[in-house]
Design a protein around this motif. Structure first.
Motif, mmCIF file in Angstrom:
data_model
loop_
_atom_site.group_PDB
_atom_site.id
_atom_site.type_symbol
_atom_site.label_atom_id
_atom_site.label_comp_id
_atom_site.label_asym_id
_atom_site.label_seq_id
_atom_site.Cartn_x
_atom_site.Cartn_y
_atom_site.Cartn_z
ATOM 1 N N HIS A 34 -38.697 28.366 -36.109
ATOM 2 C CA HIS A 34 -38.793 28.681 -34.685
ATOM 3 C C HIS A 34 -40.152 29.284 -34.307
ATOM 4 O O HIS A 34 -40.444 29.429 -33.122
ATOM 5 C CB HIS A 34 -37.667 29.652 -34.293
ATOM 6 N N VAL A 35 -40.981 29.593 -35.300
ATOM 7 C CA VAL A 35 -42.306 30.176 -35.050
ATOM 8 C C VAL A 35 -43.359 29.099 -35.289
ATOM 9 O O VAL A 35 -43.373 28.463 -36.346
ATOM 10 C CB VAL A 35 -42.562 31.379 -35.988
ATOM 11 N N PRO A 36 -44.251 28.892 -34.322
ATOM 12 C CA PRO A 36 -45.332 27.919 -34.536
ATOM 13 C C PRO A 36 -46.181 28.303 -35.756
ATOM 14 O O PRO A 36 -46.429 29.482 -36.018
ATOM 15 C CB PRO A 36 -46.156 28.003 -33.253
ATOM 16 N N VAL A 37 -46.629 27.292 -36.485
ATOM 17 C CA VAL A 37 -47.361 27.511 -37.729
ATOM 18 C C VAL A 37 -48.629 28.328 -37.497
ATOM 19 O O VAL A 37 -48.933 29.241 -38.292
ATOM 20 C CB VAL A 37 -47.696 26.158 -38.408
ATOM 21 N N GLU A 38 -49.371 28.049 -36.431
ATOM 22 C CA GLU A 38 -50.616 28.781 -36.216
ATOM 23 C C GLU A 38 -50.355 30.261 -35.904
ATOM 24 O O GLU A 38 -51.123 31.126 -36.328
ATOM 25 C CB GLU A 38 -51.502 28.146 -35.145
ATOM 26 N N ILE A 39 -49.277 30.569 -35.212
ATOM 27 C CA ILE A 39 -48.938 31.969 -34.950
ATOM 28 C C ILE A 39 -48.502 32.650 -36.241
ATOM 29 O O ILE A 39 -48.881 33.798 -36.516
ATOM 30 C CB ILE A 39 -47.843 32.073 -33.866
ATOM 31 N N PHE A 40 -47.722 31.958 -37.053
ATOM 32 C CA PHE A 40 -47.289 32.521 -38.326
ATOM 33 C C PHE A 40 -48.483 32.820 -39.221
ATOM 34 O O PHE A 40 -48.578 33.896 -39.814
ATOM 35 C CB PHE A 40 -46.324 31.558 -39.030
ATOM 36 N N GLU A 41 -49.397 31.870 -39.332
ATOM 37 C CA GLU A 41 -50.571 32.073 -40.188
ATOM 38 C C GLU A 41 -51.471 33.195 -39.667
ATOM 39 O O GLU A 41 -52.042 33.944 -40.451
ATOM 40 C CB GLU A 41 -51.356 30.770 -40.334
ATOM 41 N N SER A 42 -51.583 33.316 -38.351
ATOM 42 C CA SER A 42 -52.367 34.408 -37.765
ATOM 43 C C SER A 42 -51.713 35.747 -38.094
ATOM 44 O O SER A 42 -52.397 36.714 -38.474
ATOM 45 C CB SER A 42 -52.458 34.222 -36.255
ATOM 46 N N TRP A 43 -50.383 35.811 -37.958
ATOM 47 C CA TRP A 43 -49.650 37.038 -38.289
ATOM 48 C C TRP A 43 -49.834 37.386 -39.758
ATOM 49 O O TRP A 43 -50.101 38.528 -40.104
ATOM 50 C CB TRP A 43 -48.160 36.836 -37.972
ATOM 51 N N ARG A 44 -49.707 36.377 -40.605
ATOM 52 C CA ARG A 44 -49.815 36.580 -42.044
ATOM 53 C C ARG A 44 -51.209 37.081 -42.426
ATOM 54 O O ARG A 44 -51.358 38.022 -43.209
ATOM 55 C CB ARG A 44 -49.503 35.263 -42.741
ATOM 56 N N LYS A 45 -52.242 36.470 -41.867
ATOM 57 C CA LYS A 45 -53.611 36.869 -42.158
ATOM 58 C C LYS A 45 -53.877 38.302 -41.695
ATOM 59 O O LYS A 45 -54.466 39.105 -42.422
ATOM 60 C CB LYS A 45 -54.586 35.911 -41.466
ATOM 61 N N THR A 46 -53.413 38.648 -40.497
ATOM 62 C CA THR A 46 -53.597 39.999 -39.972
ATOM 63 C C THR A 46 -52.867 41.030 -40.821
ATOM 64 O O THR A 46 -53.416 42.088 -41.152
ATOM 65 C CB THR A 46 -53.082 40.076 -38.521
ATOM 66 N N LEU A 47 -51.640 40.717 -41.206
ATOM 67 C CA LEU A 47 -50.851 41.648 -42.004
ATOM 68 C C LEU A 47 -51.447 41.834 -43.397
ATOM 69 O O LEU A 47 -51.510 42.952 -43.905
ATOM 70 C CB LEU A 47 -49.409 41.149 -42.107
ATOM 71 N N LEU A 48 -51.903 40.763 -44.008
ATOM 72 C CA LEU A 48 -52.531 40.888 -45.325
ATOM 73 C C LEU A 48 -53.807 41.724 -45.251
ATOM 74 O O LEU A 48 -54.069 42.525 -46.144
ATOM 75 C CB LEU A 48 -52.822 39.507 -45.914
ATOM 76 N N SER A 49 -54.572 41.566 -44.193
ATOM 77 C CA SER A 49 -55.774 42.379 -44.013
ATOM 78 C C SER A 49 -55.418 43.856 -43.868
ATOM 79 O O SER A 49 -56.087 44.721 -44.437
ATOM 80 C CB SER A 49 -56.545 41.932 -42.774
ATOM 81 N N ALA A 50 -54.355 44.140 -43.126
ATOM 82 C CA ALA A 50 -53.922 45.526 -42.958
ATOM 83 C C ALA A 50 -53.445 46.111 -44.285
ATOM 84 O O ALA A 50 -53.734 47.274 -44.595
ATOM 85 C CB ALA A 50 -52.806 45.599 -41.918
ATOM 86 N N TYR A 51 -52.734 45.325 -45.074
ATOM 87 C CA TYR A 51 -52.273 45.811 -46.373
ATOM 88 C C TYR A 51 -53.434 46.064 -47.326
ATOM 89 O O TYR A 51 -53.416 47.036 -48.082
ATOM 90 C CB TYR A 51 -51.275 44.836 -46.991
ATOM 91 N N VAL A 52 -54.431 45.220 -47.287
ATOM 92 C CA VAL A 52 -55.610 45.431 -48.135
ATOM 93 C C VAL A 52 -56.321 46.717 -47.722
ATOM 94 O O VAL A 52 -56.702 47.532 -48.570
ATOM 95 C CB VAL A 52 -56.562 44.211 -48.070
ATOM 96 N N LEU A 53 -56.474 46.923 -46.420
ATOM 97 C CA LEU A 53 -57.120 48.136 -45.923
ATOM 98 C C LEU A 53 -56.332 49.383 -46.350
ATOM 99 O O LEU A 53 -56.914 50.373 -46.811
ATOM 100 C CB LEU A 53 -57.251 48.082 -44.405
ATOM 101 N N GLY A 54 -55.012 49.333 -46.208
ATOM 102 C CA GLY A 54 -54.182 50.462 -46.617
ATOM 103 C C GLY A 54 -54.251 50.722 -48.110
ATOM 104 O O GLY A 54 -54.341 51.875 -48.553
ATOM 105 N N ALA A 55 -54.219 49.661 -48.906
ATOM 106 C CA ALA A 55 -54.270 49.810 -50.359
ATOM 107 C C ALA A 55 -55.611 50.381 -50.800
ATOM 108 O O ALA A 55 -55.663 51.283 -51.656
ATOM 109 C CB ALA A 55 -54.017 48.460 -51.033
#
Length: 81
Positions: A34-55
């Motif tokens: 139900h989620v468009p692929v480009e929105i999912f990938e944008s969410w995933r990329k943003t979240l991974l960047s935030a996790y890297v920053l936190g780590a």
């Protein structure tokens, strides 16, 4: 060497961040049709960047906390601090 409660908390948060990061890396867009692929990938990329920053932040905090007393002794700043 002094390992305080704040260092334990930072190490614990680092562990939780890395576990969650693994889950996000394993997530696939096909699991959420139900989620468009480009929105999912944008969410995933943003979240991974935030996790890297936190780590990185947690890791740096622990390393600095452990090395700070050695640096103070080496530079002779003990009386000042």
């Amino acid at each position: 060497m002094h390992f305080g409660i704040d260092d334990l908390l930072a190490a614990g948060v680092l562990s939780l961040i890395m576990l969650r990061r693994i889950e996000v890396k394993a997530a696939r867009a096909q699991s959420y049709p139900h989620v468009p692929v480009e929105i999912f990938e944008s969410w995933r990329k943003t979240l991974l960047s935030a996790y890297v920053l936190g780590a990185v932040s947690c890791g740096i905090k622990v390393v600095i906390s452990l090395l700070w007393p050695l640096l103070v002794l080496r530079l002779g700043l003990g009386q000042v601090w």
